[in-house]
Design an enzyme around this catalytic site. Structure first.
Site, short mmCIF file in Angstrom:
data_model
loop_
_atom_site.label_atom_id
_atom_site.label_comp_id
_atom_site.label_asym_id
_atom_site.label_seq_id
_atom_site.Cartn_x
_atom_site.Cartn_y
_atom_site.Cartn_z
N LYS A 188 0.82 -1.44 -0.11
CA LYS A 188 0.04 0.10 0.07
C LYS A 188 0.91 1.29 0.14
CE LYS A 188 -1.74 3.20 2.63
NZ LYS A 188 -1.71 4.36 1.67
N GLU A 264 10.59 1.46 10.00
CA GLU A 264 11.60 2.57 9.76
C GLU A 264 10.81 3.78 10.03
OE1 GLU A 264 14.28 2.26 6.25
OE2 GLU A 264 14.79 4.06 6.84
N CYS A 298 14.00 10.67 5.92
CA CYS A 298 14.24 10.23 7.47
C CYS A 298 15.75 10.32 8.07
CB CYS A 298 13.60 8.90 7.62
SG CYS A 298 14.43 7.72 6.32
N GLU A 396 11.16 15.88 14.53
CA GLU A 396 11.57 15.69 13.06
C GLU A 396 10.40 16.50 12.32
OE1 GLU A 396 10.03 12.12 11.26
OE2 GLU A 396 12.12 11.91 10.05
P1 NDP Z 1 2.29 8.63 7.70
O1 NDP Z 1 3.06 7.73 8.69
O2 NDP Z 1 1.07 9.06 7.80
O3 NDP Z 1 2.28 7.94 6.34
C1 NDP Z 1 3.32 6.79 6.09
C2 NDP Z 1 2.47 5.89 5.16
O4 NDP Z 1 1.69 5.06 6.27
C3 NDP Z 1 1.56 6.13 3.90
O5 NDP Z 1 1.58 5.26 3.03
C4 NDP Z 1 0.42 6.61 4.62
O6 NDP Z 1 -0.61 6.58 3.74
C5 NDP Z 1 0.27 5.25 5.75
N1 NDP Z 1 -0.59 5.49 6.55
C6 NDP Z 1 -1.12 6.44 7.19
N2 NDP Z 1 -2.01 6.52 8.39
C7 NDP Z 1 -2.00 5.08 8.35
C8 NDP Z 1 -2.55 4.18 9.27
N3 NDP Z 1 -3.46 4.47 10.26
N4 NDP Z 1 -2.42 2.69 9.03
C9 NDP Z 1 -1.55 2.29 8.24
N5 NDP Z 1 -1.03 3.24 7.23
C10 NDP Z 1 -1.06 4.38 7.57
O7 NDP Z 1 3.08 9.89 7.51
P2 NDP Z 1 2.71 11.43 6.81
O8 NDP Z 1 2.77 11.30 5.52
O9 NDP Z 1 1.60 11.75 7.58
O10 NDP Z 1 3.86 12.23 7.22
C11 NDP Z 1 3.97 12.85 8.54
C12 NDP Z 1 5.35 12.98 9.23
O11 NDP Z 1 5.89 11.55 9.42
C13 NDP Z 1 6.49 13.37 8.20
O12 NDP Z 1 6.39 14.80 8.78
C14 NDP Z 1 7.58 12.90 8.85
O13 NDP Z 1 8.14 13.50 10.00
C15 NDP Z 1 7.23 11.42 8.99
N6 NDP Z 1 7.46 10.53 7.94
C16 NDP Z 1 8.89 9.81 7.94
C17 NDP Z 1 9.05 9.08 6.72
C18 NDP Z 1 10.18 8.21 7.15
O14 NDP Z 1 10.82 7.99 5.98
N7 NDP Z 1 10.57 7.69 8.17
C19 NDP Z 1 8.17 8.88 5.73
C20 NDP Z 1 7.27 9.79 5.76
C21 NDP Z 1 6.68 10.66 6.95
P3 NDP Z 1 -1.32 7.92 3.11
O15 NDP Z 1 -0.01 8.50 2.81
O16 NDP Z 1 -2.08 7.26 1.95
O17 NDP Z 1 -1.97 8.57 4.04
#
Ligand code: NDP
Length: 500
Positions: A188, A264, A298, A396
């Site tokens: 997903k 991660e 990240c 972050e």
């Molecule tokens: P999220 O953790 O919300 O998104 C990451 C993934 O998880 C996306 O595919 C998202 O889907 C999915 N997701 C969201 N909610 C759920 C849930 N309840 N159950 C399962 N999967 C879920 O990150 P954000 O996009 O909101 O970003 C917010 C913050 O997270 C950033 O500002 C950053 O600090 C951190 N982040 C860190 C990352 C890393 O590489 N370590 C990557 C991305 C974010 P969808 O996008 O479709 O909602």
């Protein structure tokens, strides 16, 4: 800042993708679609289906059947390796198209996207060797009556949730290793960057991956993502994203089938610069570490910790480098920093810059929105007079915001570096081998760079200490995460009877 050279074009209309189940693309039909606007241009570039939880169940069922009937795990390593190698070759053939969609959906510079896509082909090529070399262990020291084996078996159906910052790269740091282990996948992607995940599913099928081994369900995190982490028929979940959702993943596993987890999560990564470093190199590395992917990374080096005797001069050197970075249209071949990927992220970054000011930090440069007529851009921000308790030094931000803190002794530098809930990555810049090795040993982070930053590749594992996550991806360590070990005791000769 924005030096124009060759520019690729925008699509005349958005490309409609189907989701991918059991080796076939399924069109959106009546489900409705997410329309993705390019964050740099504001025009629609892709349409992806809003899948239902029934679609997810169908994808999990396909992955389960493919796993149980051993159409993939039952092949020998040579046959699995051949599919992974062909996938690498097909990614190379379609690299330009994949990079284009990556840039259109994410806003990252096209030159960077191309390099990432080629790196992804390399991941498949490297993992093909692991499909052949993955093995267990034997124990020939159990006496003449017993022989012991430890075999590695694929965990089963793996749910894979990936974020929007490196949609194709993060995917390809996982998929080849999961497949090398013999597992099957339900992926997903983030709803805002699903295109290249769907393209990979198509490529894998073309490369000869049996149907049902790679499935992609598109939809929102709160619905489809949540249903995937709670699914009772998923054996393992690999999640990359925020710490907030990471906690929900751990909870969901505990409340359902105790699925194995790979996490991660976030980072707040220190860059320690000693006065004896090659400061020119270090300033370039620090600018790269915070500017690359607009700091939406990240492992961004977002906390600069500099020896006090050179701190002011070094800040000026970094400021000068950042002023010369080419920011602008990501379809311009010369661009080094593109658009912020989502409006929400843009708002978050700007609000942290405000918070930094309000907390009393001094904005040395950048931090302002840049107006190129369309799209959302932010000039990389550098903050001085930062104290370790400030939000900009602890949380972050996931954007181009760098804080500087001075240190006097190596112990102080290490303490500052470790003063965080995270432990994803860290860098040290010094010409002194003793300092480099001591800091490498004592800073708690899963990835460490000496006189460089953000280096990576398929061989070395990725993952975090502390609240940055569990488990490792990539390399031999990565493929092993997707296996479980079985101990086998084999009796040799006549059994010593228990019943007289
Ligand atoms: P999220 O953790 O919300 O998104 C990451 C993934 O998880 C996306 O595919 C998202 O889907 C999915 N997701 C969201 N909610 C759920 C849930 N309840 N159950 C399962 N999967 C879920 O990150 P954000 O996009 O909101 O970003 C917010 C913050 O997270 C950033 O500002 C950053 O600090 C951190 N982040 C860190 C990352 C890393 O590489 N370590 C990557 C991305 C974010 P969808 O996008 O479709 O909602």
């Amino acid at each position: 800042m924005n030096k124009i050279s060759t520019k690729l074009s925008l699509p005349t209309e958005p490309r409609a993708f189907g989701f991918w189940v059991d080796g076939k693309s399924v069109p959106a039909g009546k489900r409705g679609v997410f329309e993705r606007l390019s964050p740099a241009h504001g025009v629609p570039v892709t349409l992806v289906p809003k899948c239902t939880t029934q679609d997810l169940d169908a994808a999990v069922a396909a992955a389960r059947t493919a796993f149980e009937d051993r159409r993939w795990s039952g092949l020998n390593g040579q046959a699995r390796a051949a599919v992974l190698l062909r996938t690498g070759a097909l990614i190379r053939e379609r690299a330009e198209e994949i990079a284009w969609f990556e840039t259109l959906e994410n806003g990252k510079p096209i030159a960077q996207a191309r390099a990432e896509v080629l790196g992804c082909a390399d991941m498949f090529e490297y993992a093909s060797g692991l499909a052949r070399s993955l093995h267990g262990d034997s124990f020939n020291n159990l006496g003449d009556g017993m022989f012991g084996l430890v075999t590695r078996e694929p965990v089963g159906v793996v749910g894979l949730i990936t974020p929007w910052n490196f949609p194709f790269l993060i995917l390809c740091e996982r998929v080849p290793y999961i497949l090398a282990s013999g597992c099957t996948i339900v992926a997903k992607p983030s709803e805002v960057t699903s295109a290249t995940t769907l393209m990979l599913a198509e490529i894998l099928t073309e490369a000869g991956l049996p149907d049902g081994c790679m499935n992609v369900v598109t939809g929102a995190g709160g619905t489809i993502g949540q249903a995937l982490i709670e699914h009772d028929d998923v054996d393992m979940l690999s999640f990359t994203g925020s710490t907030r959702v990471g906690r929900a993943v751990v909870q969901a596993s505990g409340q359902t089938n105790f699925k194995k987890l790979g996490l991660e999560l976030g980072g707040k990564n220190p860059q320690i610069v000693f006065a004896d470093a090659d400061l020119e190199d270090a300033a370039d590395g620090v600018a790269f570490g915070i500017g690359f992917n607009t700091g939406q990374c990240c492992v961004s080096g977002s906390r600069l910790i500099v020896e006090r005797s050179v701190a002011d001069d070094f800040a000026r050197m970094v400021q000068e480098k950042l002023a010369r970075v080419r920011i602008g249209d990501p379809l311009d071949e010369a661009t080094q920093i593109g658009a912020i990927t989502t409006e929400a992220q843009n708002t978050t970054i700007l609000s942290y810059i405000e918070k930094g000011r309000a907390e009393g930090a001094r904005l040395i440069c950048g931090g302002e929105p840049l107006d190129f007529g369309r799209g959302q851009y932010i000039a990389p921000a550098l903050f001085g007079d930062v104290t370790p308790d400030m939000a900009i030094a602890r949380e972050e931000i996931f954007g181009p915001v760098l804080t500087i803190m001075p240190f006097d002794t190596m112990d102080e530098a290490i303490a500052l570096a470790n003063d965080t809930d995270y432990g994803l990555a860290a860098s040290v810049w010094t010409r002194n081998i003793d300092k480099a090795l001591t800091v490498t040993r004592r800073v708690r982070a899963g990835r460490f760079w000496v006189n460089t930053t953000l280096a990576g590749g398929p061989e070395l594992p990725l993952g975090g200490f502390k609240q940055s996550g569990w488990g490792r991806e990539a390399g031999m360590y990565g493929v092993e995460e997707y296996t479980q070990v079985k101990s086998v005791h084999i009796e040799i000769g006549k059994r010593t009877p228990w019943v007289e």
